[in-house]
Design a protein around this motif. Structure first.
Motif, mmCIF file in Angstrom:
data_model
loop_
_atom_site.group_PDB
_atom_site.id
_atom_site.type_symbol
_atom_site.label_atom_id
_atom_site.label_comp_id
_atom_site.label_asym_id
_atom_site.label_seq_id
_atom_site.Cartn_x
_atom_site.Cartn_y
_atom_site.Cartn_z
ATOM 1 N N HIS A 1 -6.479 6.976 -5.943
ATOM 2 C CA HIS A 1 -6.137 5.578 -6.207
ATOM 3 C C HIS A 1 -6.434 5.176 -7.647
ATOM 4 O O HIS A 1 -5.564 4.648 -8.349
ATOM 5 C CB HIS A 1 -6.882 4.651 -5.248
ATOM 6 C CG HIS A 1 -6.549 3.210 -5.438
ATOM 7 N ND1 HIS A 1 -7.317 2.371 -6.217
ATOM 8 C CD2 HIS A 1 -5.527 2.455 -4.981
ATOM 9 C CE1 HIS A 1 -6.778 1.157 -6.216
ATOM 10 N NE2 HIS A 1 -5.701 1.187 -5.475
ATOM 11 N N ILE B 1 -4.682 5.366 0.170
ATOM 12 C CA ILE B 1 -4.496 4.981 -1.226
ATOM 13 C C ILE B 1 -4.200 3.470 -1.304
ATOM 14 O O ILE B 1 -3.282 3.017 -0.628
ATOM 15 C CB ILE B 1 -3.339 5.768 -1.871
ATOM 16 C CG1 ILE B 1 -3.582 7.269 -1.701
ATOM 17 C CG2 ILE B 1 -3.208 5.412 -3.332
ATOM 18 C CD1 ILE B 1 -2.394 8.117 -2.092
ATOM 19 N N ASP C 1 -9.035 8.768 0.773
ATOM 20 C CA ASP C 1 -9.332 8.975 -0.630
ATOM 21 C C ASP C 1 -10.840 8.860 -0.866
ATOM 22 O O ASP C 1 -11.513 8.060 -0.203
ATOM 23 C CB ASP C 1 -8.585 7.899 -1.437
ATOM 24 C CG ASP C 1 -8.392 8.264 -2.889
ATOM 25 O OD1 ASP C 1 -8.763 9.396 -3.277
ATOM 26 O OD2 ASP C 1 -7.854 7.422 -3.632
ATOM 27 N N CYS D 1 1.967 9.088 -0.454
ATOM 28 C CA CYS D 1 0.749 9.647 0.127
ATOM 29 C C CYS D 1 0.752 11.172 0.144
ATOM 30 O O CYS D 1 -0.295 11.785 0.323
ATOM 31 C CB CYS D 1 0.554 9.124 1.558
ATOM 32 S SG CYS D 1 0.194 7.362 1.628
ATOM 33 N N TYR E 1 0.835 -1.209 0.000
ATOM 34 C CA TYR E 1 0.000 0.000 0.000
ATOM 35 C C TYR E 1 0.866 1.253 0.000
ATOM 36 O O TYR E 1 2.007 1.249 0.469
ATOM 37 C CB TYR E 1 -0.929 -0.007 1.215
ATOM 38 C CG TYR E 1 -2.031 -1.044 1.121
ATOM 39 C CD1 TYR E 1 -3.001 -0.951 0.127
ATOM 40 C CD2 TYR E 1 -2.087 -2.116 2.011
ATOM 41 C CE1 TYR E 1 -4.014 -1.900 0.033
ATOM 42 C CE2 TYR E 1 -3.087 -3.072 1.923
ATOM 43 C CZ TYR E 1 -4.050 -2.956 0.927
ATOM 44 O OH TYR E 1 -5.042 -3.903 0.831
#
Length: 371
Positions: free
Chosen positions: A178, A371, A235, A119, A92
């Motif tokens: 994303h 994300i 997000d 991020c 991630y």
């Protein structure tokens, strides 16, 4: 058959969907994952993997013939023991920068990083500088730009094949950063720098209703969003209006839906192009069958407008290997990926603050944590 000694040893951190599991999907073209591309390219040998999910890691080992001793739960151990030449960072986004830094510190010469690259824009910019300072090569996984159809669209815009590009409508299911990051990468490649962004973001209740989720989850989702503000922003889906330096206006419709979609509709002064996962259409002016003396758009075969240049695509892994060999910056560079992240963050910032965001007012520290 044994591989030549010059083969690059590759390892994957995060062995999930895009790293490996999509290769099992009978509907997807192959290779389609990081592992699949490593296995298909004679210049690379996949030698190790890392994941905190033990079952997923074991399945990865079986799928790709990786010995148990080279399957790790800790990426620091993988880097220390396996000493790979190339590392795919597929975990991630919250961990991607730290993992990439650790790989560079361990002497890795090539990074294949999933998107979005970080991020915060600030972290993406810092990682770009650090990779360059280490003399390493890095690519970020934006394969659409290498695909023949998207290459054709890029050329048509550049050469004015269908006249002036006036407006674009982007439609996708998913969230602004994303999923939207695919669109931001294409738009920046096609239109150049952006100058302003306005946006509205979906609420948790809207997302639940649009996706068909049970509304009893709304309160929990709202609490999750509120608590996330301590560590970053979650997000979301939303709608945006983006103006680019070349005058092109882009209208974005993204968010939760009960179906999967990614489409781009480009309106030119002398034509129209629709491209996406499930659409590939070109229309050009022709005599109207409805109005005497008028011309309307009529469909044409897109392939007739493509050139041999468009068909020379390549792969993300190929771009990385070329960059490692030549020392030249790849098209799918960290710098380009950070610009894509910045546009996604600008959409989030505009929606959260209800203000117009410009490059000078962009908050490079705004953290999109989910994300």
């Amino acid at each position: 058959m044994s591989r030549p000694p010059s083969t690059h040893r590759a390892a994957i951190i995060g062995t999930g969907r895009i790293a490996s599991l999509l290769e099992r999907d009978p509907l997807r073209p192959r290779p389609h994952t990081h592992a699949g591309w490593y296995a298909a390219d004679p210049r690379t040998a996949l030698v190790a993997g890392c994941d905190v999910d033990a079952d997923r890691l074991a399945a990865f080992g079986i799928d790709w013939g990786i010995a148990d001793a080279s399957l790790h739960a800790d990426y620091h151990r993988l880097l220390e023991l396996e000493r790979p030449d190339i590392v795919s960072v597929c975990a991630y986004a919250v961990d991607r920068v730290a993992m990439s830094r650790a790989a560079i510190a361990a002497g890795v010469r090539g990074l294949w990083i999933e998107k979005a690259v970080a991020c915060t824009v600030e972290d993406g910019e810092a990682l770009t500088r650090e990779v360059a300072a280490a003399g390493a090569a890095a690519v970020v996984d934006y394969p659409r730009r290498l695909e023949p159809r998207y290459r054709a669209v890029s050329r048509w815009i550049r050469e004015g094949t269908f006249g002036r590009l006036e407006a674009i409508h982007v439609l996708f299911s998913g969230h602004v950063v994303h999923t939207g990051t695919h669109a931001w990468d294409l738009l920046l490649a096609w239109c150049g720098p952006w100058v302003r962004v306005d946006a509205d973001l979906d609420t948790p209740a809207h997302e639940a209703a649009a996706s068909g989720d049970d509304h009893t989850r709304d309160a929990a989702d709202a609490a999750r969003y509120a608590s996330a503000l301590r560590d970053g922003i979650h997000d979301r889906g939303g709608r945006a209006h983006i103006v680019f330096e070349d005058g092109t206006e882009v209208f974005v419709t993204g968010g939760a839906k009960q179906y999967f979609v990614f489409q781009v509709d480009l309106v030119f002064s002398a034509g129209r192009v629709r491209i996406g996962n499930d659409v590939w259409e070109v229309a050009t002016p022709a005599d109207s069958p409805r109005y005497t003396g008028y011309r309307e758009l009529a469909p044409v075969d897109p392939s007739t407008w493509m050139s041999p240049e468009d068909l020379v695509g390549g792969s993300v892994l190929g771009a990385l290997l070329d960059a490692m060999t030549t020392g030249q910056a790849p098209a799918l560079s960290l710098e380009a990926a950070t610009r894509s992240l910045a546009l996604g963050v600008a959409v989030m910032q505009a929606g959260l603050t209800r203000t117009t965001v410009t490059p000078s007012t962009l908050d490079r520290t705004l953290r999109i944590a989910s994300i």
